[in-house]
Design a protein around this motif. Structure first.
Motif, PDB file in Angstrom:
ATOM      1  N   THR A  95       2.265   1.616  -3.553  1.00 29.19           N
ATOM      2  CA  THR A  95       1.257   2.125  -4.486  1.00 29.19           C
ATOM      3  C   THR A  95       1.006   3.609  -4.254  1.00 29.19           C
TER       4      THR A  95
ATOM      5  N   ALA B 169      -4.567   2.701  -0.287  1.00 28.96           N
ATOM      6  CA  ALA B 169      -3.915   3.234  -1.485  1.00 28.96           C
ATOM      7  C   ALA B 169      -4.937   3.678  -2.525  1.00 28.96           C
TER       8      ALA B 169
ATOM      9  N   ASN C  66       0.831  -1.213   0.000  1.00 29.77           N
ATOM     10  CA  ASN C  66       0.000   0.000   0.000  1.00 29.77           C
ATOM     11  C   ASN C  66       0.861   1.256   0.000  1.00 29.77           C
TER      12      ASN C  66
ATOM     13  N   MET D  50       7.411  -1.193  -6.198  1.00 26.85           N
ATOM     14  CA  MET D  50       7.368   0.258  -6.330  1.00 26.85           C
ATOM     15  C   MET D  50       8.686   0.746  -6.925  1.00 26.85           C
TER      16      MET D  50
ATOM     17  N   ARG E 110       3.940   5.594  -5.562  1.00 27.99           N
ATOM     18  CA  ARG E 110       3.895   5.642  -7.031  1.00 27.99           C
ATOM     19  C   ARG E 110       2.889   6.692  -7.485  1.00 27.99           C
ATOM     20  N   THR E 111       1.731   6.738  -6.850  1.00 25.91           N
ATOM     21  CA  THR E 111       0.721   7.747  -7.170  1.00 25.91           C
ATOM     22  C   THR E 111       1.276   9.143  -6.928  1.00 25.91           C
TER      23      THR E 111
END
Length: 152
Positions: free
Chosen positions: A16, A133, A13, A48, A19-20
């Motif tokens: 993610t 996430a 989580n 990631m 990455r966002t």
């Protein structure tokens, strides 16, 4: 706009969410302790590969994070299933920090009390919550849409 994860428990989580944050050009704050050994290597193992491109700020505990954000006069927007304001009804500003709680327990009462606003993501009845996430992605997209903060 920043996102913050309060004592995250699952490396995937965090990966993610980072990455966002990297893809949208926002900073990500990790408020420790984490439920796993936090390192860039652990995040890479969780898939990631954007870790080096994310702007990551680690805070050893809640008090250090809260002192940091208050010193910069940033509003804290807590996303919670106990939120008073549905996401479509909330108005964001570019300097907001979007805070998401631990996967199993959310945030304690003193963190709720420190928030400048509490927001919920509406969903169908009989469901407890979304993945943290996923929630961060939904909330960040709406906040950036409102503030015209999407990268060019």
């Amino acid at each position: 706009m920043d996102i913050a994860l309060f004592q995250p428990e699952i490396a995937g989580n965090v990966g993610t969410s980072l990455r966002t944050a990297a893809c949208f050009g926002v900073a990500a704050h990790i408020i420790e302790p984490c439920g796993f050994p936090f390192s860039l290597q652990a995040l890479k193992r969780a898939g990631m590969d954007y870790a080096e491109q994310a702007e990551i700020h680690r805070h050893a505990n809640w008090d250090m994070f809260d002192d940091w954000r208050r010193s910069r006069q940033k509003k804290l927007i807590l996303f919670t299933t106990k939120g008073a304001t549905p996401l479509p009804d909330f108005t964001f500003t570019p300097d907001d920090i979007l805070l998401f709680g631990a996967e199993s327990s959310g945030v304690p009462d003193h963190v709720h009390d420190a928030a400048d606003a509490r927001v919920m993501i509406p969903m169908l009845a009989n469901f407890r919550s979304l993945n943290v996430a996923v929630s961060a992605g939904i909330a960040l997209a709406e906040a950036l849409r409102q503030t015209k903060g999407f990268p060019a």
